[in-house]
Design an enzyme around this catalytic site. Sequence first.
Site, mmCIF file in Angstrom:
data_model
loop_
_atom_site.group_PDB
_atom_site.id
_atom_site.type_symbol
_atom_site.label_atom_id
_atom_site.label_comp_id
_atom_site.label_asym_id
_atom_site.label_seq_id
_atom_site.Cartn_x
_atom_site.Cartn_y
_atom_site.Cartn_z
ATOM 1 C CD GLU A 9 -6.943 -2.620 -0.110
ATOM 2 O OE1 GLU A 9 -7.298 -1.464 0.154
ATOM 3 O OE2 GLU A 9 -6.591 -3.435 0.766
ATOM 4 C CD GLU A 28 -2.960 -1.227 2.201
ATOM 5 O OE1 GLU A 28 -4.120 -1.531 1.940
ATOM 6 O OE2 GLU A 28 -2.574 -0.960 3.355
ATOM 7 C CG HIS A 69 -9.732 -5.322 0.615
ATOM 8 N ND1 HIS A 69 -9.857 -3.961 0.471
ATOM 9 C CD2 HIS A 69 -10.523 -5.874 -0.336
ATOM 10 C CE1 HIS A 69 -10.704 -3.699 -0.512
ATOM 11 N NE2 HIS A 69 -11.132 -4.858 -1.002
ATOM 12 C CD GLU A 70 -6.442 -4.794 4.370
ATOM 13 O OE1 GLU A 70 -6.908 -3.687 4.035
ATOM 14 O OE2 GLU A 70 -7.163 -5.750 4.706
ATOM 15 C CD GLU A 82 -8.325 1.811 1.284
ATOM 16 O OE1 GLU A 82 -7.584 0.872 1.624
ATOM 17 O OE2 GLU A 82 -8.861 1.887 0.158
ATOM 18 C CG HIS A 123 -15.532 -13.192 6.818
ATOM 19 N ND1 HIS A 123 -15.562 -14.383 6.102
ATOM 20 C CD2 HIS A 123 -16.757 -13.080 7.428
ATOM 21 C CE1 HIS A 123 -16.742 -14.950 6.273
ATOM 22 N NE2 HIS A 123 -17.478 -14.191 7.066
ATOM 23 C CD GLU A 124 -9.591 -6.887 9.086
ATOM 24 O OE1 GLU A 124 -8.585 -7.582 9.292
ATOM 25 O OE2 GLU A 124 -9.744 -6.180 8.067
#
Length: 699
Positions: A497, A169, A478-479, A503, A409-410
Amino acid sequence: MKKFQILALLFLVSIVNAQKVQSPSKSLTVNFGLDNEGKPNYSVTLKDKKVVNQSFLGLKLKDGTDFTKGFTVENSNTSTFDEVWKPVLGEQSSIRNNYNEFVINLIQKKSEKRLTIVFRVYDEGVAFRYEFPKQKDLNYFIVKEEKTEFNLAGNHKTFWIPGDFDSQEYVYNETLLSEIDNEKLDLNNGIGVKSIPGKYAVQSPLMMKSSDGLYINIFEAATVNYPVMHLELNPKTFGLTSILAPNAIGDKAYLQTPCVTPWRTIMVSDDARTIVSSKMTLNLNEPSKIEDTSWIKPMKYVGVWWEMHVGKSTWDYAGSQNAQNTETRELIASGKHGATTENTKRYIDFAAKHGFDGVLVEGWNVGWEDWFGNWKEDVFDFVTPYPDFDLKAVNDYAKSKGVKMIMHHETSGSVANYERHLDRAMNLMKQYGYPAVKSGYVGKIIPRGEFHDGQTMVNHFNFVAKRMADNKLMVNSHESTRPTGYHRTYPNYIAAEAARGNEFNAWSNGNPPMHETILPFTRLLGGPMDYTPGIFEIKMSAYDKTKKEQVHTTLAKQLALYVTMYSPLQMAADLPENYEKYPDAFQFIKDVAADWQDSKYLEAEPGDYLTVARKDKKSERWFLGAITDENARTSEIKLDFLSPNKKYKAVIYQDGKTADWEKNPINYEIKTMTVTSKSKLKLVLAKGGGTAISFEPIN
């Protein structure tokens, strides 16, 4: 006679040891050989221009086996492959896979250990990988390091980010190769976890341009059961060597014969459009392992997400103080929680009114109060909602409106915890009819000591895609590690992502205007990106007058990103009320497709501009997106991609006369005209601006 036989044998060996293979058009050439120490090496030439000078190949194993030297060629063979296949979702409905292959079987005479190197040469690039055949003295083994080299022929202009084992990122840097230095960067950029192994470590895909006009990209494909490849630069020689993320005890990869490594790829062309449109990465992956793919569908969605980034609401229910009733131990609501039943129904109503497929809700489940930065293991169970989120009521309401809910789902980086709960989490999704999940991996990884880009995590991301496929569910990570074409094999891995997304514009120094002109040449070569475009309220001062952050584009460019940033999962990321302020501009987001029959890259220059036209897979409509960097730009494009002998209504969403990404970003204008395939259009893009066009046939 005996002497003659020896000379003949030496002549034969010299031919085998220095072999040439060319691309189908014969424009690209790979020379392979062994030096006098038995070191395998290669070089690459495009027409008469050197791309990669002599570069050595091989690996070293933990048991002391040295697969970098001491080889002779046991045998080799060449073949040609040419097929057309159809992706489930994609930028085009059919893809040609055409290459010449060269397979070299090597043996170390002393140990009789064998290594195979396979080259595939396409017109737009070269791919190679290591293969370990089943053999007597090599069964289960550990990779200590991979010693693949890419010795470049010049000090190229390079678009790069630090080689970080935990994050991609970053804002891209544009420098010469010789100027790469992570220690000179300001890394205060909103990234919470950093694991950079050295001052000259960079990430792949690495995009470059030579002084004599060659576009060169170094990447990989089909990363399965192996760490992600980063690159270590020698700034004096312009040589790059592969580096791999270690696990907690320093090992790189655990393998068992027969096995293969990921493909190492070198794309090269004198036309930037060839690089950005290449399907080589996809072609190097295995065909789909999912027999029935009818349930894998493109989606356009809205969601309870951006409002947390701009500070309107929070993911957590009880606030940063984790307020609890001292007697009952129940959480006390802070009043700012975004994922409430009432608020979610508002998004469902908006999605239904405007024809969106789904609604994402983040922060719906317990556990958000105090996990970030604490490296906690058991944070989420992925099935228990907060008290103000009625799971059944929300899903019943969405169903009544014809809208699908998208699960979130984090994992908090606690992969072990997620895998323990995964089946129960998927059962909940199936119970309520969720077709897709957005997963997150914020923070340090658990098991502790692992990196996002290590073998363990690569296996985890692929495992989740497989288990979701078993349950007919789609996944958007993501991540995660950046994709390398694995969505061909598991097309339910619909998006990821794995780069600096939209963001970051809400709460950091943001993404500079050139950012979106680089991503298609880097991150998107590996697979679709959930970039979350469509922000209309550009300046964050609209929410808090003290804030100086903003999106670094014009509103028109946000529209164009739906075409230039390919994804079959597209979010209208802004708040419903912001779209209601600009209904005429919002119409493009409602109209634009997410799955394509054909794509034409009309103009391309990494770091500067990109213009793409795409045809909807289900209709005769075309859409065009054009974006630029911090510089204003004017160009004229031919519309010869349109069907001949047809008239089209072109609706053009463009920057207004005073538009400027920084000074006047919401200034736009819309005009309509009739065009044909013989028409030309003048595009006028503001600083940080863009143009979006829809073309509809006139019956």
